[in-house]
Design an enzyme around this catalytic site. Structure first.
Site, PDB file in Angstrom:
ATOM      1  N   TRP A 415       0.839  -1.207   0.000  1.00 53.31           N
ATOM      2  CA  TRP A 415       0.000   0.000   0.000  1.00 53.31           C
ATOM      3  C   TRP A 415       0.872   1.255   0.000  1.00 53.31           C
ATOM      4  O   TRP A 415       0.685   2.167  -0.797  1.00 53.31           O
ATOM      5  CB  TRP A 415      -0.927   0.022   1.214  1.00 53.31           C
ATOM      6  CG  TRP A 415      -1.763   1.280   1.253  1.00 53.31           C
ATOM      7  CD1 TRP A 415      -2.991   1.449   0.681  1.00 53.31           C
ATOM      8  CD2 TRP A 415      -1.429   2.533   1.861  1.00 53.31           C
ATOM      9  NE1 TRP A 415      -3.451   2.749   0.894  1.00 53.31           N
ATOM     10  CE2 TRP A 415      -2.501   3.427   1.608  1.00 53.31           C
ATOM     11  CE3 TRP A 415      -0.324   3.004   2.586  1.00 53.31           C
ATOM     12  CZ2 TRP A 415      -2.501   4.758   2.072  1.00 53.31           C
ATOM     13  CZ3 TRP A 415      -0.325   4.323   3.038  1.00 53.31           C
ATOM     14  CH2 TRP A 415      -1.400   5.181   2.783  1.00 53.31           C
ATOM     15  N   TYR A 419       1.277   3.969  -3.051  1.00 56.17           N
ATOM     16  CA  TYR A 419       0.860   5.348  -2.827  1.00 56.17           C
ATOM     17  C   TYR A 419       2.009   6.305  -3.166  1.00 56.17           C
ATOM     18  O   TYR A 419       1.799   7.361  -3.770  1.00 56.17           O
ATOM     19  CB  TYR A 419       0.416   5.549  -1.380  1.00 56.17           C
ATOM     20  CG  TYR A 419      -0.121   6.944  -1.118  1.00 56.17           C
ATOM     21  CD1 TYR A 419      -1.436   7.262  -1.418  1.00 56.17           C
ATOM     22  CD2 TYR A 419       0.695   7.939  -0.572  1.00 56.17           C
ATOM     23  CE1 TYR A 419      -1.939   8.540  -1.190  1.00 56.17           C
ATOM     24  CE2 TYR A 419       0.202   9.223  -0.343  1.00 56.17           C
ATOM     25  CZ  TYR A 419      -1.113   9.515  -0.657  1.00 56.17           C
ATOM     26  OH  TYR A 419      -1.599  10.788  -0.440  1.00 56.17           O
ATOM     27  N   ASP A 435      -5.752  -0.803  -0.184  1.00 56.72           N
ATOM     28  CA  ASP A 435      -6.393   0.350   0.421  1.00 56.72           C
ATOM     29  C   ASP A 435      -7.835   0.024   0.812  1.00 56.72           C
ATOM     30  O   ASP A 435      -8.633  -0.458  -0.010  1.00 56.72           O
ATOM     31  CB  ASP A 435      -6.379   1.524  -0.563  1.00 56.72           C
ATOM     32  CG  ASP A 435      -6.926   2.796   0.044  1.00 56.72           C
ATOM     33  OD1 ASP A 435      -6.158   3.490   0.726  1.00 56.72           O
ATOM     34  OD2 ASP A 435      -8.116   3.087  -0.168  1.00 56.72           O
TER      35      ASP A 435
END
Length: 476
Positions: A415, A419, A435
């Site tokens: 994650w 990101y 997410d």
């Protein structure tokens, strides 16, 4: 785009803003080149030549139109490997890297040979990297001469020229006028304590959504956002200062005000602003690819970064907590380790810490500011990797290798890495499938199912994430 003469001439006649920045038209009779949205009377088709970049037009002896101002044309996003390499090189050049480094250094940073870089760059832009850099410097100088009250010497230095003589000679050779002669036709000038630029984009642009995204994540001291504008502090090399961004009136552009303290780093500052506000995006292309998902908000942009380390630290602090909680912790981190920055705006007084300031800290140094030990270790390890050169978080970094390197840092999982790729690396196909909000919006329980179903959105999955997040906002 493929420069088919018939298609280009049709776009020229229609003044379609979707083609702005995708090609330039040179007029054989006047030896001037324009954007396809130029408002002058269209030339005859037989008198037109088409170029993939401003540099390609200038190297053939065409000079920029004083009305449509080619230096204001937006860029365009790409995902193809060779085109991405060329665009990465162009981004570094726009950032002023060739002022202090050689083309070989640039190629090494991009993990290719200088011969391959020259070949790919020539295919994409129609000129060599050096010729492209020369044109970018001249176009920035032209903008500063037209729009500011800076001295000619300061303009030359801010544009990346090592000497005033070289600047004057090249300017006169390219534009058939001296810098002083150009100044006679300029309009309103910026105050001496700040510089103002309009950076174009392709409409539609959902400015309220971008502002809301940034406002929700604004770090105290570093950013101030209200319902009209975005302000933040910024560091560029050894220089520091502030920027303000608002929509430009009556045109598809953002108006960027830069503090005079950053004047000698303008190429880098403007390049980062373009990345932060995703000004290279082609929203029509992305909306077509995402289909129904993008129908409600076709102008959503992917907010980037002015500092890759800052985004990475934000991502680590945001693990398994709300955005509000993460920003509160980030504010403490900045207050403890960030340098002071003088600005004319209340609440804007801190620079985000540099990796070198964090790399030598201990876990306890960071953790005592309310940061969980595992995250403190991850932030320190991240800073050390950046300081050693083992990791780069610039948009020019190689995507797969960088994501893999991030995931080797203890405390950085898929994650967080995805990101960071979305924002710091400006990768349009990043997809943080674990997410929670993404899973909820897609109505999936398992990340692997979300990953499989997101294949239909390639190569724009990062934009799909924004639309998924937006859909949740509307449903609550």
């Amino acid at each position: 785009m493929m420069l088919d003469d018939t298609q280009c001439y049709r776009a020229l006649l229609s003044h379609d803003a979707r083609f702005d920045g995708r090609f330039f038209v040179g007029v054989r009779t006047t030896r001037i080149y324009c954007r396809p949205v130029c408002t002058v009377k269209p030339p005859l088709a037989k008198n037109c030549r088409y170029f993939p970049s401003a540099a390609a037009a200038e190297i053939e002896g065409f000079r920029p139109c004083l009305r449509c101002r080619p230096e204001l044309a937006p860029g365009f996003a790409t995902v193809d490997a060779n085109r991405r390499l060329a665009q990465s090189a162009a981004r570094l050049i726009d950032d002023g890297r060739l002022q202090e480094a050689s083309l070989e250094d640039l190629a090494t940073q991009l993990s290719v040979t200088d011969r391959h870089l020259r070949r790919v760059f020539q295919q994409e832009f129609g000129v060599s990297p050096v010729e492209y850099a020369q044109t970018q410097r001249l176009l920035l100088a032209k903008r500063l001469l037209t729009d500011t009250d800076m001295t000619v010497l300061d303009v030359a230095l801010a544009s990346g020229f090592a000497s005033l003589r070289r600047f004057n000679d090249l300017f006169k050779k390219r534009y058939r006028m001296t810098p002083g002669e150009l100044r006679k036709s300029r309009g309103a000038k910026s105050p001496t304590d700040r510089l103002v630029f309009d950076l174009a984009y392709r409409p539609p642009y959902d400015w309220p959504a971008t502002l809301a995204f940034l406002a929700k994540r604004a770090i105290t001291g570093v950013e101030v956002v209200d319902d009209k504008r975005y302000r933040r502090t910024m560091r560029a090399g050894k220089l520091s200062g502030w920027i303000e961004v608002v929509p430009a009136p009556k045109r598809a552009a953002l108006r960027v005000t830069v503090s005079a303290s950053l004047a000698l780093a303008l190429p880098s500052v403007l390049s980062r602003v373009k990345a932060l506000f995703d000004l290279a995006c082609n929203p029509t292309e992305i909306a077509d690819a995402l289909g129904p998902l993008a129908k409600a908000n076709p102008g959503l942009r992917l907010p980037g970064a002015v500092d890759g380390f800052e985004i990475a630290v934000r991502a680590i602090l945001g693990q398994q907590v709300t955005v509000k909680a993460a920003i509160t912790i980030a504010g403490r981190f900045v207050k403890a380790f960030g340098d002071e920055c003088e600005t004319p705006f209340e609440g804007l007084d801190r620079l985000f810490p540099k990796p070198e300031a964090i790399a030598t800290l201990t876990q306890d140094d960071v953790a005592k500011h309310g940061i969980i030990g595992a995250r403190a270790r991850a932030i320190i390890a991240l800073a050390q990797a950046l300081e050693s050169g083992d990791l780069s978080l610039e948009p020019t970094a190689e995507i797969d290798a960088t994501v893999a390197a991030l995931e080797t840092i203890p405390g950085v999982g898929p994650w967080t890495a995805q990101y960071i790729a979305m924002r710091a690396l400006a990768w349009p196909d990043a997809f943080p499938h674990p997410d929670v909000a993404v899973l909820k919006a897609m109505r999936h329980d398992k990340p692997r199912d979300a990953l499989a179903n997101a294949e239909a959105w390639r190569p724009w999955r990062a934009y799909a994430v924004l639309h998924l997040w937006k859909s949740l906002e509307k449903s609550t």
